[in-house]
Design an enzyme around this catalytic site. Structure first.
Site, PDB file in Angstrom:
ATOM      1  N   ASP A  98       0.846  -1.185   0.000  1.00 58.66           N
ATOM      2  CA  ASP A  98       0.000   0.000   0.000  1.00 58.66           C
ATOM      3  C   ASP A  98       0.888   1.243   0.000  1.00 58.66           C
ATOM      4  O   ASP A  98       2.032   1.205   0.447  1.00 58.66           O
ATOM      5  CB  ASP A  98      -0.922   0.021   1.211  1.00 58.66           C
ATOM      6  CG  ASP A  98      -2.152   0.910   1.009  1.00 58.66           C
ATOM      7  OD1 ASP A  98      -2.389   1.369  -0.138  1.00 58.66           O
ATOM      8  OD2 ASP A  98      -2.875   1.142   1.984  1.00 58.66           O
ATOM      9  N   GLY A  99       0.318   2.308  -0.518  1.00 60.50           N
ATOM     10  CA  GLY A  99       0.954   3.614  -0.502  1.00 60.50           C
ATOM     11  C   GLY A  99       0.026   4.613   0.151  1.00 60.50           C
ATOM     12  O   GLY A  99      -1.185   4.419   0.188  1.00 60.50           O
ATOM     13  N   GLU A 123       2.445   3.958  -4.186  1.00 57.67           N
ATOM     14  CA  GLU A 123       1.894   2.635  -4.502  1.00 57.67           C
ATOM     15  C   GLU A 123       2.916   1.816  -5.296  1.00 57.67           C
ATOM     16  O   GLU A 123       3.124   0.633  -5.027  1.00 57.67           O
ATOM     17  CB  GLU A 123       0.590   2.765  -5.289  1.00 57.67           C
ATOM     18  CG  GLU A 123      -0.559   3.392  -4.529  1.00 57.67           C
ATOM     19  CD  GLU A 123      -1.239   2.475  -3.526  1.00 57.67           C
ATOM     20  OE1 GLU A 123      -0.832   1.303  -3.371  1.00 57.67           O
ATOM     21  OE2 GLU A 123      -2.200   2.946  -2.884  1.00 57.67           O
ATOM     22  N   ASP A 141      -4.311  -2.574  -3.333  1.00 58.39           N
ATOM     23  CA  ASP A 141      -5.610  -1.895  -3.458  1.00 58.39           C
ATOM     24  C   ASP A 141      -5.537  -0.785  -4.502  1.00 58.39           C
ATOM     25  O   ASP A 141      -6.471  -0.014  -4.667  1.00 58.39           O
ATOM     26  CB  ASP A 141      -6.089  -1.357  -2.105  1.00 58.39           C
ATOM     27  CG  ASP A 141      -5.209  -0.280  -1.510  1.00 58.39           C
ATOM     28  OD1 ASP A 141      -4.235   0.159  -2.164  1.00 58.39           O
ATOM     29  OD2 ASP A 141      -5.493   0.134  -0.372  1.00 58.39           O
ATOM     30  N   HIS A 184      -9.345  -0.500   2.679  1.00 54.34           N
ATOM     31  CA  HIS A 184     -10.112  -0.101   3.864  1.00 54.34           C
ATOM     32  C   HIS A 184     -11.396  -0.912   4.001  1.00 54.34           C
ATOM     33  O   HIS A 184     -12.442  -0.393   4.373  1.00 54.34           O
ATOM     34  CB  HIS A 184     -10.405   1.403   3.832  1.00 54.34           C
ATOM     35  CG  HIS A 184      -9.178   2.225   3.585  1.00 54.34           C
ATOM     36  ND1 HIS A 184      -8.195   2.387   4.539  1.00 54.34           N
ATOM     37  CD2 HIS A 184      -8.757   2.880   2.480  1.00 54.34           C
ATOM     38  CE1 HIS A 184      -7.226   3.134   4.033  1.00 54.34           C
ATOM     39  NE2 HIS A 184      -7.533   3.434   2.784  1.00 54.34           N
ATOM     40  N   ASP A 237      -1.436  -0.844   4.869  1.00 57.65           N
ATOM     41  CA  ASP A 237      -1.896   0.532   5.046  1.00 57.65           C
ATOM     42  C   ASP A 237      -1.286   1.148   6.304  1.00 57.65           C
ATOM     43  O   ASP A 237      -0.809   2.290   6.285  1.00 57.65           O
ATOM     44  CB  ASP A 237      -3.424   0.561   5.120  1.00 57.65           C
ATOM     45  CG  ASP A 237      -3.968   1.962   5.320  1.00 57.65           C
ATOM     46  OD1 ASP A 237      -3.840   2.786   4.387  1.00 57.65           O
ATOM     47  OD2 ASP A 237      -4.506   2.242   6.407  1.00 57.65           O
TER      48      ASP A 237
END
Length: 148
Positions: free
Chosen positions: A7-8, A45, A67, A121, A131
């Site tokens: 994740d970024g 990302e 994501d 999320h 995250d």
């Protein structure tokens, strides 16, 4: 099989950003994180995936969870066309973040990767861990910036 979750995060776009990675192989888990003071969410990302694949010490079979539609579609739909058009989009514009896409392309060629998009999320444990790590990466660069 290595399970990778990436994740970024970015506070402002552009702004300070971070990336996070959770690598899982059997019972082993490894967490990675980092960031930059001035960047974009898309760059973070991409950096998460680059750092994840770069951490592998040998060619591996990978299930990579992201994501990011940008990363997922870039690797599964757009990359071959970009290469064929000398790093131009279908509309003829220069591909944004080409430097990172080229790094990711080179790393991805050394592994057998299944690209998996997950909704962010949404309570997916691996994605939530990535995250958290990405946000810790942002916090770390902000703290370094404050100390300077």
């Amino acid at each position: 099989m290595v399970e990778i979750y990436t994740d970024g995060a970015c506070k402002g776009n552009p702004g300070p950003g971070g990336w996070g990675v959770l690598l899982v192989c059997g019972a082993r888990r490894r967490e990675l994180k980092g960031g930059e003071l001035s960047t974009t969410n898309n760059r973070m990302e991409l950096m998460a995936v680059i750092e994840a694949l770069g951490a592998l010490t040998r060619p591996s079979q990978v299930r990579l969870h992201t994501d990011s539609q940008y990363v997922h579609k870039g690797m599964t739909e757009w990359l071959a066309g970009w290469r064929a058009r000398a790093w131009r989009t279908a509309q003829g514009a220069a591909v944004k973040n080409r430097d990172l896409w080229e790094r990711l392309d080179a790393l991805a060629r050394t592994h057998r990767i299944q690209w998996i998009w997950v909704k962010g999320h949404a309570g997916h444990d691996g994605n939530e861990a990535a995250d958290r790590l990405a946000n810790e990466g942002v916090a770390a660069v902000l703290a370094m910036g404050d100390a300077a």
